[in-house]
Design a protein around this motif. Structure first.
Motif, PDB file in Angstrom:
ATOM      1  N   SER B  63       0.818  -1.210  -0.030  1.00 24.73           N
ATOM      2  CA  SER B  63       0.015  -0.037  -0.113  1.00 24.73           C
ATOM      3  C   SER B  63       1.014   1.220   0.032  1.00 24.73           C
ATOM      4  CB  SER B  63      -0.919  -0.060   1.090  1.00 24.73           C
ATOM      5  OG  SER B  63      -1.695  -0.980   1.150  1.00 24.73           O
ATOM      6  N   ALA B  64       1.903   1.319   0.761  1.00 26.83           N
ATOM      7  CA  ALA B  64       2.755   2.414   1.058  1.00 26.83           C
ATOM      8  C   ALA B  64       3.579   2.836  -0.665  1.00 26.83           C
ATOM      9  CB  ALA B  64       3.818   2.312   1.674  1.00 26.83           C
ATOM     10  N   LEU B  65       3.737   1.603  -1.389  1.00 21.91           N
ATOM     11  CA  LEU B  65       4.225   1.899  -2.612  1.00 21.91           C
ATOM     12  C   LEU B  65       3.540   2.109  -3.521  1.00 21.91           C
ATOM     13  CD1 LEU B  65       6.551  -1.393  -3.141  1.00 21.91           C
ATOM     14  CD2 LEU B  65       7.350   0.934  -3.244  1.00 21.91           C
ATOM     15  N   GLU B  66       2.077   1.707  -3.487  1.00 21.66           N
ATOM     16  CA  GLU B  66       1.236   2.285  -4.419  1.00 21.66           C
ATOM     17  C   GLU B  66       0.713   3.644  -4.065  1.00 21.66           C
ATOM     18  OE1 GLU B  66      -1.214  -1.891  -4.758  1.00 21.66           O
ATOM     19  OE2 GLU B  66      -2.104  -0.330  -3.592  1.00 21.66           O
ATOM     20  N   ALA B  67       0.836   4.099  -2.909  1.00 23.61           N
ATOM     21  CA  ALA B  67       0.678   5.474  -2.602  1.00 23.61           C
ATOM     22  C   ALA B  67       2.051   6.435  -3.073  1.00 23.61           C
ATOM     23  CB  ALA B  67       0.555   5.663  -1.096  1.00 23.61           C
ATOM     24  N   VAL B  68       3.014   5.979  -2.867  1.00 22.33           N
ATOM     25  CA  VAL B  68       4.161   6.580  -3.727  1.00 22.33           C
ATOM     26  C   VAL B  68       3.967   6.573  -5.347  1.00 22.33           C
ATOM     27  CG1 VAL B  68       6.749   6.277  -4.357  1.00 22.33           C
ATOM     28  CG2 VAL B  68       5.946   6.242  -2.073  1.00 22.33           C
ATOM     29  N   ALA B  69       3.401   5.537  -5.821  1.00 20.24           N
ATOM     30  CA  ALA B  69       3.402   5.476  -7.470  1.00 20.24           C
ATOM     31  C   ALA B  69       2.248   6.424  -7.869  1.00 20.24           C
ATOM     32  CB  ALA B  69       3.090   3.991  -7.604  1.00 20.24           C
ATOM     33  N   VAL B  70       0.953   6.408  -7.128  1.00 20.86           N
ATOM     34  CA  VAL B  70      -0.069   7.161  -7.462  1.00 20.86           C
ATOM     35  C   VAL B  70       0.443   8.811  -7.400  1.00 20.86           C
ATOM     36  CG1 VAL B  70      -2.012   8.380  -6.572  1.00 20.86           C
ATOM     37  CG2 VAL B  70      -1.715   5.548  -6.863  1.00 20.86           C
ATOM     38  N   GLY B  71       1.281   8.929  -6.442  1.00 15.58           N
ATOM     39  CA  GLY B  71       1.743  10.387  -6.173  1.00 15.58           C
ATOM     40  C   GLY B  71       2.797  10.853  -7.330  1.00 15.58           C
ATOM     41  N   LEU B  72       3.682   9.939  -7.515  1.00 14.99           N
ATOM     42  CA  LEU B  72       4.525  10.231  -8.639  1.00 14.99           C
ATOM     43  C   LEU B  72       3.769  10.572  -9.975  1.00 14.99           C
ATOM     44  CD1 LEU B  72       7.595   7.726  -8.127  1.00 14.99           C
ATOM     45  CD2 LEU B  72       7.800  10.300  -7.954  1.00 14.99           C
ATOM     46  N   LEU B  73       2.731   9.731 -10.309  1.00 14.52           N
ATOM     47  CA  LEU B  73       2.160   9.681 -11.544  1.00 14.52           C
ATOM     48  C   LEU B  73       1.134  11.079 -11.441  1.00 14.52           C
ATOM     49  CD1 LEU B  73       1.625   7.926 -13.852  1.00 14.52           C
ATOM     50  CD2 LEU B  73      -0.187   6.727 -12.525  1.00 14.52           C
ATOM     51  N   ASP B  74       0.578  11.597 -10.233  1.00 19.43           N
ATOM     52  CA  ASP B  74       0.053  13.043 -10.345  1.00 19.43           C
ATOM     53  C   ASP B  74       1.002  14.050 -10.730  1.00 19.43           C
ATOM     54  OD1 ASP B  74      -0.621  14.999  -8.322  1.00 19.43           O
ATOM     55  OD2 ASP B  74      -2.475  14.415  -8.971  1.00 19.43           O
TER      56      ASP B  74
END
Lengths: 108, 108, 108, 108
Positions: B63-74
């Motif tokens: 979940s923490a990795l997914e949050a980083v990924a979504v943030g970077l994508l944003d």
């Protein structure tokens, strides 16, 4: 004499609010197939098919839905977000935020 | 003697090629925490902790990795894609395709 | 004249091969709702609803499918796998391998 | 005379509470690699690498974590759950519930 040509489009005319019309038939076909898959799974439960086989079909249906979602997102970025980006300002910011939130729901 | 001030930026200067610098420290902190979580899971395996507890930590790390990924994508959409959209043409198209492919890998 | 009552069970009789019958109606209802959701998404595409709203519905449908999958898996572990475990041997091993592969497809 | 050999095991002895020892080195190696991947991503952010390339590495790390999770779950089913199933009763039920909840967290 009367030219009805401009009204001779069954869908995807200028009134179309969200204009991802180029691929509309593709999405309709995919959703049709997905509905069929959902009915098939219902039938498998009804007939008490082997649990693992039902799970395999659920995985296939989930993948098909994800493919539709990614396709719609691509179209959305390509049209709505790009248009908003050209206008810039708060509108563009809001569109990106909205897209990111949709992505977050898909990625979870 | 010589003024080294202009070189005294540890990161995020004008040379920065991919300019998501406003949030850089946030991402570095998150990745630091993620590294700690990964080490913690390694330790749990080493100590033969209860399997279900290890799985809980793996879910948290994912979940923490997914949050980083979504943030970077944003950030990516907000900067690279918007910039490309303003220029338009093949470059914009290519940027969107690339972003969609990254999203597809995250959604799977 | 002849009493066919013993064949007049629409589902869940002793011949049922995979006996997750206690929850069968729950699954049938859920799948019914999922079919409705799929039809709703088809209609949204047909009507060219806003892309982000369609994505929201796809996320909801995916979550509903995942809930069905996890429920079926729970039933499967509770019945088939536990039964096989009691018998032991190669059969038990094969059942676990099969269950793990189904989980891997769901987790991806 | 004094035989300390039976205590001379750094890990995985008979006292091991959760006995998935056969694969322990495999898991330790995988987690070591995962820690390296996490450090690599931290470095990519530090160096402001291209966002899409970082996302690719995050997807790879997530997949590696999922593989570890599915492997641990397989071991867990094969040992803890099978053992509980043989004993039967409330203990078996509780073990299955616990496993299903872990699966639900992984599937989300």
């Amino acid at each position: 004499m009367t030219d009805t040509a401009t009204h001779d489009h069954s869908h995807g005319d200028a009134d179309s609010p969200h204009g991802y019309i180029t691929d509309k038939d593709k999405y309709l076909n995919r959703m049709k197939r997905i509905e069929g898959q959902a009915r098939g799974i219902h039938k498998m439960v009804e007939d008490e098919k082997y649990c693992i086989d039902i799970l395999t079909q659920i995985s296939a249906l989930t993948s098909a839905l994800e493919a539709v979602a990614v396709g719609l997102l691509d179209d959305h970025l390509r049209h709505c977000v790009v248009d908003a980006a050209r206008l810039g300002g708060a509108e563009a910011e809001a569109k990106i935020t909205e897209a990111t939130q949709a992505i977050a729901r898909l990625v979870r």
